[in-house]
Design an enzyme around this catalytic site. Structure first.
Site, short mmCIF file in Angstrom:
data_model
loop_
_atom_site.label_atom_id
_atom_site.label_comp_id
_atom_site.label_asym_id
_atom_site.label_seq_id
_atom_site.Cartn_x
_atom_site.Cartn_y
_atom_site.Cartn_z
N GLU A 174 0.66 -1.30 0.02
CA GLU A 174 -0.12 -0.17 0.06
C GLU A 174 0.75 1.25 -0.13
O GLU A 174 2.14 1.27 0.45
CB GLU A 174 -0.97 -0.05 1.14
CG GLU A 174 -2.03 -1.13 1.11
CD GLU A 174 -3.24 -0.94 2.33
OE1 GLU A 174 -4.27 -1.49 1.76
OE2 GLU A 174 -2.79 -0.73 3.25
N CYS A 178 3.37 8.46 0.56
CA CYS A 178 3.85 7.59 1.55
C CYS A 178 3.93 6.42 1.09
O CYS A 178 3.06 5.63 0.60
CB CYS A 178 3.07 7.77 2.83
SG CYS A 178 3.47 6.55 4.28
N CYS A 230 6.37 -6.78 7.25
CA CYS A 230 7.19 -6.26 8.10
C CYS A 230 7.57 -7.43 9.38
O CYS A 230 6.68 -7.89 9.77
CB CYS A 230 6.90 -5.01 8.64
SG CYS A 230 8.50 -4.23 9.83
N CYS A 288 5.96 -4.19 15.75
CA CYS A 288 5.73 -3.02 16.66
C CYS A 288 4.37 -3.76 16.99
O CYS A 288 3.47 -3.67 16.18
CB CYS A 288 5.76 -1.89 16.01
SG CYS A 288 7.59 -1.51 15.51
N CYS A 341 1.21 -1.63 15.12
CA CYS A 341 1.13 -1.45 13.81
C CYS A 341 0.51 -2.51 13.03
O CYS A 341 0.77 -4.02 13.17
CB CYS A 341 2.45 -1.23 13.37
SG CYS A 341 2.66 -1.38 11.60
N CYS A 390 -1.10 6.33 9.73
CA CYS A 390 0.13 5.70 10.30
C CYS A 390 -0.09 4.39 11.13
O CYS A 390 -0.87 4.50 11.75
CB CYS A 390 0.69 6.65 11.25
SG CYS A 390 2.01 7.79 10.33
S1 SF4 Z 1 5.95 0.41 12.69
FE1 SF4 Z 1 5.03 -1.24 11.62
S2 SF4 Z 1 5.98 -1.44 9.39
FE2 SF4 Z 1 7.28 -0.06 10.85
S3 SF4 Z 1 8.89 -1.25 11.62
FE3 SF4 Z 1 7.29 -1.35 12.95
S4 SF4 Z 1 6.05 -3.05 12.46
FE4 SF4 Z 1 7.26 -2.47 10.87
#
Ligand code: SF4
Length: 342
Positions: free
Chosen positions: A91, A104, A111, A115, A118, A337
């Site tokens: 995306e 963006c 990933c 985190c 996220c 975000c």
């Molecule tokens: S915020 Fe999301 S995309 Fe960014 S590093 Fe952490 S897990 Fe990965």
């Protein structure tokens, strides 16, 4: 067959002139179609003869990215779902304001950093994007901007899916084409790379003397809390990150911002604000962006209340910290975000 975007300008000239018997002028036209006009089909190179288009198609290919779907928010933000040639989805987001048209974009499919706030982190890591897939997100969003607003993209942030510094080579190669005067020609000062904080690679950016801006997703200025939120902190703690940011600044004099998402009853207390001020004093940072949290499906966090946000920002401002509140855009289409997931 070769991917035409993988070929350097010198090699492309050599093939077009010496192997295909075309003029230097034609070679330049083809290069401009690829990198300035950003076409991804030979039949769109309309000032070339049909036979030359066909000859190019026999030797080369484009690793195309296509727009699978798009959603527009009530605030004008547009989320694009791109499809890769191997049928994965990533995306990208366009954030238009009166004076800026910011894209963006993503650097990885999924990933690995998990985190806790996220949505992308919940997908796991599928694969890194190739440099031309990163570049094409910019080219495709730019085409939409030109159609709708009659101007070019003005800014770029690498804050979409993935950790850019874990796909270092391809990301830097893409940025190189995005900034090159004979390609996309965007000023590096209008590009921000956002990282969850990989100290070794932040130092590498310094060694490579990059000219774009750096944003560190901090979100907690206390190692215990930050490790709970971002497991990457266990091997890249705040002290290590501060050393890396100082090194980056010494080498590049580049602008650094800290990103801090306010999470209710987690990192929004007076003590959290004081710890943030303390960390800010140890790093050559221009600005702290306080970001409104956007809830995600099955997420464990909630955004802080407006009163708490004001109290938090007030503490920072009183300590002469350069702070700005970044209101979220595109919340209604999950384009804000931390919300990107396919
Ligand atoms: S915020 Fe999301 S995309 Fe960014 S590093 Fe952490 S897990 Fe990965």
């Amino acid at each position: 067959m070769k991917n035409i975007r993988e070929i350097s300008k010198a090699d492309l000239n050599d093939i077009i002139i010496n192997e295909m018997g075309e003029s230097k002028y034609r070679a330049q036209q083809i290069y401009d179609w690829i990198w300035k006009k950003n076409v991804s089909r030979f039949e769109d190179m309309t000032n070339l003869s049909k036979s030359l288009q066909a000859a190019l198609a026999l030797r080369f290919f484009f690793r195309n990215l296509s727009i699978d779907s798009m959603q527009e928010s009530v605030d004008g933000t547009v989320k694009y779902k791109f499809k890769t040639s191997d049928q994965h989805f990533i995306e990208g987001v366009l954030i238009p304001t009166e004076h800026r048209k910011t894209a963006c974009i993503s650097s990885q499919i999924g990933c690995s950093l998990s985190c806790k706030f996220c949505a992308t982190g919940k997908m796991g890591h599928i694969r890194n994007l190739h440099f031309d897939e990163i570049y094409e997100q910019v080219a495709l969003i730019n085409k939409e901007v030109e159609k709708k607003y009659g101007c070019k993209l003005t800014n770029l942030v690498l804050m979409g899916m993935g950790e850019p510094l874990l796909n270092y080579k391809e990301v830097l190669k893409a940025i190189n084409y995005i900034t090159q005067p004979d390609a996309f020609a965007m000023s590096p000062r209008r590009i921000t790379l956002s990282t969850a904080g990989i100290a070794k690679m932040i130092k590498q950016l310094g060694d490579d003397q990059v000219r774009f801006k750096l944003a560190l997703s901090l979100h907690a200025a206390n190692d215990v809390k930050r490790s709970q939120l971002m497991p990457i902190n266990e091997h890249n703690n705040l002290k290590t990150l501060a050393t890396a940011l100082n090194y980056f600044y010494q080498q590049t004099k580049g602008e650094i911002t800290l990103e801090y998402t306010l999470l209710q009853n987690f990192n929004d207390t007076v003590k959290d604000a004081e710890e943030l001020v303390k960390f800010y004093r140890t790093v050559p940072v221009d600005l702290i962006n306080i970001i409104e949290y956007n809830t995600i499906k099955n997420g464990i966090f909630q955004p802080s209340s407006e009163d708490t946000l004001e109290r938090f920002v007030g503490i920072l401002s009183k300590q002469q910290v350069n702070v700005r509140v970044r209101r979220s855009r595109g919340k209604d289409i999950a384009a804000a975000c931390g919300q990107l997931v396919v």
